[in-house]
Design a protein around this motif. Structure first.
Motif, PDB file in Angstrom:
ATOM      1  N   GLY A  32      69.081 -13.056  45.110  1.00 53.74           N
ATOM      2  CA  GLY A  32      68.955 -12.159  46.244  1.00 53.74           C
ATOM      3  C   GLY A  32      67.747 -12.438  47.122  1.00 53.74           C
ATOM      4  O   GLY A  32      67.573 -11.797  48.151  1.00 53.74           O
ATOM      5  N   PHE A  33      66.901 -13.383  46.735  1.00 52.52           N
ATOM      6  CA  PHE A  33      65.722 -13.717  47.535  1.00 52.52           C
ATOM      7  C   PHE A  33      65.895 -15.086  48.166  1.00 52.52           C
ATOM      8  O   PHE A  33      66.436 -16.008  47.557  1.00 52.52           O
ATOM      9  CB  PHE A  33      64.452 -13.708  46.672  1.00 52.52           C
ATOM     10  CG  PHE A  33      64.000 -12.332  46.301  1.00 52.52           C
ATOM     11  CD1 PHE A  33      63.161 -11.606  47.127  1.00 52.52           C
ATOM     12  CD2 PHE A  33      64.435 -11.750  45.118  1.00 52.52           C
ATOM     13  CE1 PHE A  33      62.755 -10.326  46.787  1.00 52.52           C
ATOM     14  CE2 PHE A  33      64.040 -10.476  44.763  1.00 52.52           C
ATOM     15  CZ  PHE A  33      63.194  -9.755  45.599  1.00 52.52           C
ATOM     16  N   ASP A  34      65.412 -15.224  49.377  1.00 58.95           N
ATOM     17  CA  ASP A  34      65.462 -16.488  50.100  1.00 58.95           C
ATOM     18  C   ASP A  34      64.371 -17.415  49.571  1.00 58.95           C
ATOM     19  O   ASP A  34      63.183 -17.069  49.650  1.00 58.95           O
ATOM     20  CB  ASP A  34      65.257 -16.232  51.601  1.00 58.95           C
ATOM     21  CG  ASP A  34      65.280 -17.517  52.390  1.00 58.95           C
ATOM     22  OD1 ASP A  34      64.209 -18.152  52.505  1.00 58.95           O
ATOM     23  OD2 ASP A  34      66.362 -17.878  52.890  1.00 58.95           O
ATOM     24  N   PRO A  35      64.751 -18.575  49.036  1.00 57.25           N
ATOM     25  CA  PRO A  35      63.756 -19.488  48.465  1.00 57.25           C
ATOM     26  C   PRO A  35      62.699 -19.932  49.482  1.00 57.25           C
ATOM     27  O   PRO A  35      61.525 -20.067  49.145  1.00 57.25           O
ATOM     28  CB  PRO A  35      64.572 -20.679  47.972  1.00 57.25           C
ATOM     29  CG  PRO A  35      65.957 -20.157  47.810  1.00 57.25           C
ATOM     30  CD  PRO A  35      66.116 -19.075  48.829  1.00 57.25           C
ATOM     31  N   GLY A  36      63.102 -20.155  50.722  1.00 58.75           N
ATOM     32  CA  GLY A  36      62.162 -20.591  51.757  1.00 58.75           C
ATOM     33  C   GLY A  36      61.119 -19.526  52.051  1.00 58.75           C
ATOM     34  O   GLY A  36      59.919 -19.815  52.148  1.00 58.75           O
ATOM     35  N   GLN A  37      61.575 -18.292  52.202  1.00 59.27           N
ATOM     36  CA  GLN A  37      60.635 -17.208  52.473  1.00 59.27           C
ATOM     37  C   GLN A  37      59.726 -16.960  51.273  1.00 59.27           C
ATOM     38  O   GLN A  37      58.540 -16.668  51.427  1.00 59.27           O
ATOM     39  CB  GLN A  37      61.385 -15.934  52.848  1.00 59.27           C
ATOM     40  CG  GLN A  37      62.026 -16.015  54.212  1.00 59.27           C
ATOM     41  CD  GLN A  37      62.782 -14.738  54.569  1.00 59.27           C
ATOM     42  OE1 GLN A  37      63.066 -13.920  53.701  1.00 59.27           O
ATOM     43  NE2 GLN A  37      63.087 -14.588  55.848  1.00 59.27           N
ATOM     44  N   LEU A  38      60.281 -17.079  50.097  1.00 58.02           N
ATOM     45  CA  LEU A  38      59.479 -16.897  48.889  1.00 58.02           C
ATOM     46  C   LEU A  38      58.391 -17.973  48.797  1.00 58.02           C
ATOM     47  O   LEU A  38      57.249 -17.686  48.414  1.00 58.02           O
ATOM     48  CB  LEU A  38      60.382 -16.945  47.654  1.00 58.02           C
ATOM     49  CG  LEU A  38      59.847 -16.299  46.398  1.00 58.02           C
ATOM     50  CD1 LEU A  38      59.614 -14.810  46.598  1.00 58.02           C
ATOM     51  CD2 LEU A  38      60.801 -16.504  45.249  1.00 58.02           C
ATOM     52  N   ALA A  39      58.723 -19.203  49.191  1.00 57.44           N
ATOM     53  CA  ALA A  39      57.741 -20.293  49.176  1.00 57.44           C
ATOM     54  C   ALA A  39      56.604 -20.027  50.164  1.00 57.44           C
ATOM     55  O   ALA A  39      55.437 -20.309  49.873  1.00 57.44           O
ATOM     56  CB  ALA A  39      58.417 -21.622  49.490  1.00 57.44           C
ATOM     57  N   VAL A  40      56.930 -19.463  51.323  1.00 53.76           N
ATOM     58  CA  VAL A  40      55.905 -19.132  52.314  1.00 53.76           C
ATOM     59  C   VAL A  40      54.946 -18.089  51.748  1.00 53.76           C
ATOM     60  O   VAL A  40      53.720 -18.215  51.853  1.00 53.76           O
ATOM     61  CB  VAL A  40      56.549 -18.631  53.626  1.00 53.76           C
ATOM     62  CG1 VAL A  40      55.516 -18.027  54.561  1.00 53.76           C
ATOM     63  CG2 VAL A  40      57.299 -19.767  54.315  1.00 53.76           C
ATOM     64  N   VAL A  41      55.492 -17.050  51.136  1.00 57.16           N
ATOM     65  CA  VAL A  41      54.655 -15.995  50.556  1.00 57.16           C
ATOM     66  C   VAL A  41      53.835 -16.556  49.399  1.00 57.16           C
ATOM     67  O   VAL A  41      52.649 -16.239  49.253  1.00 57.16           O
ATOM     68  CB  VAL A  41      55.523 -14.797  50.106  1.00 57.16           C
ATOM     69  CG1 VAL A  41      54.681 -13.769  49.368  1.00 57.16           C
ATOM     70  CG2 VAL A  41      56.216 -14.165  51.298  1.00 57.16           C
ATOM     71  N   ARG A  42      54.427 -17.418  48.588  1.00 57.99           N
ATOM     72  CA  ARG A  42      53.710 -18.031  47.460  1.00 57.99           C
ATOM     73  C   ARG A  42      52.500 -18.821  47.954  1.00 57.99           C
ATOM     74  O   ARG A  42      51.406 -18.707  47.410  1.00 57.99           O
ATOM     75  CB  ARG A  42      54.654 -18.939  46.672  1.00 57.99           C
ATOM     76  CG  ARG A  42      54.042 -19.520  45.413  1.00 57.99           C
ATOM     77  CD  ARG A  42      54.986 -20.467  44.678  1.00 57.99           C
ATOM     78  NE  ARG A  42      56.158 -19.770  44.196  1.00 57.99           N
ATOM     79  CZ  ARG A  42      57.419 -20.190  44.381  1.00 57.99           C
ATOM     80  NH1 ARG A  42      57.657 -21.294  45.062  1.00 57.99           N
ATOM     81  NH2 ARG A  42      58.425 -19.513  43.898  1.00 57.99           N
ATOM     82  N   ARG A  43      52.686 -19.619  49.024  1.00 60.31           N
ATOM     83  CA  ARG A  43      51.574 -20.397  49.575  1.00 60.31           C
ATOM     84  C   ARG A  43      50.476 -19.486  50.140  1.00 60.31           C
ATOM     85  O   ARG A  43      49.288 -19.745  49.957  1.00 60.31           O
ATOM     86  CB  ARG A  43      52.076 -21.362  50.653  1.00 60.31           C
ATOM     87  CG  ARG A  43      52.750 -22.599  50.082  1.00 60.31           C
ATOM     88  CD  ARG A  43      52.999 -23.654  51.146  1.00 60.31           C
ATOM     89  NE  ARG A  43      53.811 -23.186  52.253  1.00 60.31           N
ATOM     90  CZ  ARG A  43      55.152 -23.190  52.288  1.00 60.31           C
ATOM     91  NH1 ARG A  43      55.825 -23.648  51.248  1.00 60.31           N
ATOM     92  NH2 ARG A  43      55.792 -22.749  53.339  1.00 60.31           N
TER      93      ARG A  43
END
Length: 150
Positions: A32-43
């Motif tokens: 249910g989470f967008d991997p790209g957006q999650l990567a941005v938040v992770r960085r």
């Protein structure tokens, strides 16, 4: 509380734990989470974490210069945050073990090691001594002293 609401709360807690693991400990992306957006938040969280550690370990960060963000990121990869003091301490110890710690950062590490306990950051009670590039750092009675080599 109803059994349904208890189950929903447990499910929410599991989903939240999965999200936190994905953000700070390299866990898999929850459904249910967008991997790209999650990567941005992770960085962004990693940059914040590196900034906090640099504030606590200014000589370590300065000694690495432009390599600081990447060195810090590599040292905490896949680990949940332990706090800025501990995250920087672990990186400094690793660089020291590899012989890659600059002189000023080595003194900063020695000062921390004689005055604080590694695991919890509480003050040491017993005397302690650590080598530094040009001598030693000693803590006796809560006071830190620098001893130069002759």
């Amino acid at each position: 509380m109803h059994a349904t609401s208890t189950g929903a709360a447990a499910d929410l807690a599991v989903r939240q734990a999965e999200l936190v693991a994905a953000l700070v400990a390299s866990g898999p992306v929850p459904s249910g989470f967008d991997p790209g957006q999650l990567a941005v938040v992770r960085r962004a969280l990693l940059r914040k974490r590196a900034g906090e550690a640099a504030a606590v370990w200014p000589l370590l960060a300065a000694s690495l210069g432009r390599a600081w963000p990447d060195a810090f990121a590599a040292s905490v990869a896949g680990r949940t945050p332990l706090g800025a003091l501990r995250d920087g301490w672990d990186l400094a110890r690793e660089l020291s073990r590899r012989g890659e710690l600059g002189d000023a950062a080595a003194v900063e590490l020695a000062e921390r090691e004689v005055s604080l306990r590694h695991r919890d950051g509480r003050p040491r009670r017993l005397p302690a001594i650590r080598r530094r590039p040009d001598g030693a750092v000693v803590q006796i009675g809560g006071r830190v002293h620098h001893l130069a080599r002759r």
